[in-house]
Design a protein around this motif. Structure first.
Motif, PDB file in Angstrom:
ATOM      1  N   TYR A  76       1.156  -1.200   0.439  1.00 41.89           N
ATOM      2  CA  TYR A  76      -0.146   0.211   0.016  1.00 41.89           C
ATOM      3  C   TYR A  76       1.034   1.217   0.139  1.00 41.89           C
ATOM      4  O   TYR A  76       1.901   1.007   0.758  1.00 41.89           O
ATOM      5  N   ASP A  77       0.306   2.342  -0.450  1.00 43.13           N
ATOM      6  CA  ASP A  77       1.109   3.936  -0.583  1.00 43.13           C
ATOM      7  C   ASP A  77       0.206   4.242   0.538  1.00 43.13           C
ATOM      8  O   ASP A  77       1.417   5.145   1.099  1.00 43.13           O
ATOM      9  N   GLY A  78      -0.141   3.798   1.227  1.00 48.83           N
ATOM     10  CA  GLY A  78      -0.259   4.811   2.239  1.00 48.83           C
ATOM     11  C   GLY A  78      -1.968   4.452   2.871  1.00 48.83           C
ATOM     12  O   GLY A  78      -2.280   3.420   3.071  1.00 48.83           O
ATOM     13  N   GLY A 100       9.475   1.678  11.491  1.00 50.03           N
ATOM     14  CA  GLY A 100      10.530   1.803  11.178  1.00 50.03           C
ATOM     15  C   GLY A 100      10.491   1.875   9.653  1.00 50.03           C
ATOM     16  O   GLY A 100      10.421   2.886   9.612  1.00 50.03           O
ATOM     17  N   GLU A 101      11.655   1.101   8.604  1.00 48.66           N
ATOM     18  CA  GLU A 101      11.370   1.520   7.292  1.00 48.66           C
ATOM     19  C   GLU A 101      10.601   1.447   6.873  1.00 48.66           C
ATOM     20  O   GLU A 101      10.502   2.105   5.643  1.00 48.66           O
ATOM     21  N   ALA A 102       9.196   1.239   7.392  1.00 47.38           N
ATOM     22  CA  ALA A 102       7.762   0.734   6.054  1.00 47.38           C
ATOM     23  C   ALA A 102       7.197   2.451   6.191  1.00 47.38           C
ATOM     24  O   ALA A 102       6.905   2.587   4.971  1.00 47.38           O
ATOM     25  N   ALA A 103       7.534   3.265   7.777  1.00 39.21           N
ATOM     26  CA  ALA A 103       7.257   5.129   6.713  1.00 39.21           C
ATOM     27  C   ALA A 103       8.091   5.599   5.587  1.00 39.21           C
ATOM     28  O   ALA A 103       7.180   6.508   5.416  1.00 39.21           O
ATOM     29  N   ASP A 104       9.155   4.585   4.929  1.00 35.99           N
ATOM     30  CA  ASP A 104       9.943   5.586   3.853  1.00 35.99           C
ATOM     31  C   ASP A 104       9.160   5.474   2.737  1.00 35.99           C
ATOM     32  O   ASP A 104       9.293   6.176   1.821  1.00 35.99           O
ATOM     33  N   ARG A 105       8.087   4.006   2.494  1.00 37.58           N
ATOM     34  CA  ARG A 105       7.636   4.018   1.561  1.00 37.58           C
ATOM     35  C   ARG A 105       6.299   4.323   1.421  1.00 37.58           C
ATOM     36  O   ARG A 105       5.502   3.376   0.171  1.00 37.58           O
ATOM     37  N   GLY A 106       6.143   4.891   2.580  1.00 35.47           N
ATOM     38  CA  GLY A 106       4.099   5.468   2.740  1.00 35.47           C
ATOM     39  C   GLY A 106       3.741   6.291   3.597  1.00 35.47           C
ATOM     40  O   GLY A 106       4.726   6.365   4.634  1.00 35.47           O
ATOM     41  N   ARG A 107       2.671   6.448   3.396  1.00 39.81           N
ATOM     42  CA  ARG A 107       2.020   7.418   4.227  1.00 39.81           C
ATOM     43  C   ARG A 107       1.155   7.455   5.841  1.00 39.81           C
ATOM     44  O   ARG A 107       0.082   6.010   5.419  1.00 39.81           O
ATOM     45  N   ILE A 108       1.508   7.474   6.824  1.00 35.99           N
ATOM     46  CA  ILE A 108       0.989   7.381   7.857  1.00 35.99           C
ATOM     47  C   ILE A 108      -0.328   8.230   8.283  1.00 35.99           C
ATOM     48  O   ILE A 108       0.722   9.152   8.762  1.00 35.99           O
ATOM     49  N   VAL A 109      -1.314   7.873   8.097  1.00 32.42           N
ATOM     50  CA  VAL A 109      -2.180   9.436   8.907  1.00 32.42           C
ATOM     51  C   VAL A 109      -3.348   8.555   9.933  1.00 32.42           C
ATOM     52  O   VAL A 109      -4.188   7.524   9.341  1.00 32.42           O
ATOM     53  N   THR A 133      -6.641  12.202   1.880  1.00 30.51           N
ATOM     54  CA  THR A 133      -5.691  12.809   0.889  1.00 30.51           C
ATOM     55  C   THR A 133      -4.178  13.456   1.572  1.00 30.51           C
ATOM     56  O   THR A 133      -3.769  12.836   0.050  1.00 30.51           O
ATOM     57  N   ALA A 134      -4.053  13.406   2.710  1.00 32.46           N
ATOM     58  CA  ALA A 134      -3.148  13.112   2.954  1.00 32.46           C
ATOM     59  C   ALA A 134      -2.247  11.612   2.626  1.00 32.46           C
ATOM     60  O   ALA A 134      -1.124  11.843   2.339  1.00 32.46           O
ATOM     61  N   ALA A 135      -2.940  10.485   2.848  1.00 36.27           N
ATOM     62  CA  ALA A 135      -2.395   9.563   2.663  1.00 36.27           C
ATOM     63  C   ALA A 135      -2.181   9.018   1.472  1.00 36.27           C
ATOM     64  O   ALA A 135      -0.814   8.223   0.953  1.00 36.27           O
ATOM     65  N   ALA A 136      -2.264   9.858   0.822  1.00 39.13           N
ATOM     66  CA  ALA A 136      -2.478   9.463  -1.178  1.00 39.13           C
ATOM     67  C   ALA A 136      -1.686  10.586  -1.232  1.00 39.13           C
ATOM     68  O   ALA A 136      -0.779  10.011  -2.832  1.00 39.13           O
ATOM     69  N   ASP A 137      -1.027  11.796  -0.071  1.00 36.45           N
ATOM     70  CA  ASP A 137      -0.150  13.004  -1.125  1.00 36.45           C
ATOM     71  C   ASP A 137       1.482  12.233  -1.679  1.00 36.45           C
ATOM     72  O   ASP A 137       2.092  12.070  -0.034  1.00 36.45           O
TER      73      ASP A 137
END
Length: 323
Positions: A76-78, A100-109, A133-137
């Motif tokens: 998932y992207d977010g 961890g590094e998963a935060a570099d792969r997508g957005r978490i809101v 909207t934020a999770a998709a940006d």
């Protein structure tokens, strides 16, 4: 191809209705968001959770693992997680510590609501739309976990709930929000805080949080440890002061390899405890660890994660020094 966002829906205020009583599913929450406001392909997953005021560490850890897996394993992207506001800031920060590094792969809101979904001018649909909207940006990739309420985006480390009744329920003060959602897009306002150190092992759930007060009996600390606490967070006053009556017990617990972290009920600077005040300097000399500006509840989350490493006081002290 639009971004893929996973909506994890817990059942809390955003989902509740009172007339007639009922709880909405994630799909029903999503249906309240106008389709033209969705900038992503959204998959809904209902997740089990207690009300946020009664949430357990086990549930918080499970939510954190699901968020991490959604980005690291499922592609998932977010991720958007709906959550009750009572403990939203603690869950958000715990996820931030362990993702961890998963935060570099997508957005978490994370988002929530102060009004039930059948109330006049319910805030849930707008908060959810802005969070999606934020999770998709893509611009927010690597920003860490964010909390979205009233169109504002707050870093998990900095956010705190200050109003249990109004729709502007949270703040990052004295810092500005990381951004805000305007016209269907994210407008950046400030840089997010630095990412926390890498977590190792499973967090320790048995950490006590004790509010200090004039005349506090030190037996409260030893009683918590006798009941199984692996660490203790003290909510001090001012810039991180604790009553002198606790100093001997803090020293004893430190010698027993039980970390004692001192936070404050006030906002403080993210510096070592010895740099905060005379009282903090004395507490540091007998072994206390400073929370480096974290609110007491978040300091407890940080100590839970620190104790997932092999080690006690030494490892916890190093962990907090790098927060």
């Amino acid at each position: 191809m639009p971004p893929r966002v996973l909506l994890l829906a817990t059942k809390d205020t955003m989902a509740y209705a009172r007339r007639p009583p009922g709880v909405a599913t994630g799909a029903e929450l999503l249906a309240a968001v106008p389709a033209d406001l969705l900038a992503a392909e959204v998959t809904v997953e209902d997740v089990s959770s207690e009300p946020s005021w009664d949430i357990t560490p086990a549930t918080m850890f499970a939510l954190a693992r699901r968020v991490r897996a959604a980005l690291a394993d499922d592609g998932y992207d977010g991720v958007v997680l709906t959550h009750g506001l009572d403990t939203l800031e603690e869950t958000a920060y715990l996820i931030d510590l362990v993702v961890g590094e998963a935060a570099d792969r997508g957005r978490i809101v994370l988002t929530g609501a102060t009004r039930y979904r059948d109330e006049l001018s319910a805030d849930g649909p707008r908060n959810l739309a802005s969070a999606l909207t934020a999770a998709a940006d893509p611009a927010l990739a690597g920003a860490g976990v964010l909390v979205c309420l009233d169109d504002e985006l707050h870093a998990a480390r900095r956010v705190s709930m200050v109003d249990a009744t109004g729709i502007a329920a949270v703040t990052s003060a004295p810092y500005p929000p990381v951004g805000r959602v305007v016209g269907g897009r994210v407008e950046s306002l400030a840089a997010p805080p630095q990412r926390p150190p890498r977590a190792v092992g499973e967090p320790e759930s048995d950490v006590a949080l004790i509010k200090t007060y004039p005349g506090i009996d030190p037996v409260l600390l030893t009683a918590a440890v006798d009941a199984g606490a692996r660490g203790v967070v003290l909510e001090g006053t001012g810039a991180g002061n604790v009553p002198a009556s606790l100093l001997v017990t803090i020293s004893d617990l430190t010698e027993w390899d039980i970390p004692v972290v001192v936070a404050s009920r006030c906002r403080t600077r993210p510096v070592d405890l010895a740099e905060q005040s005379l009282g903090g300097e004395i507490a540091a000399k007998v072994g206390a660890i400073g929370a480096r500006g974290l609110a007491p509840g978040k300091a407890r989350c940080a100590l839970m994660v620190a104790l997932g490493h092999i080690g006690g006081v030494r490892v916890a002290r190093d962990w907090f020094a790098r927060l």
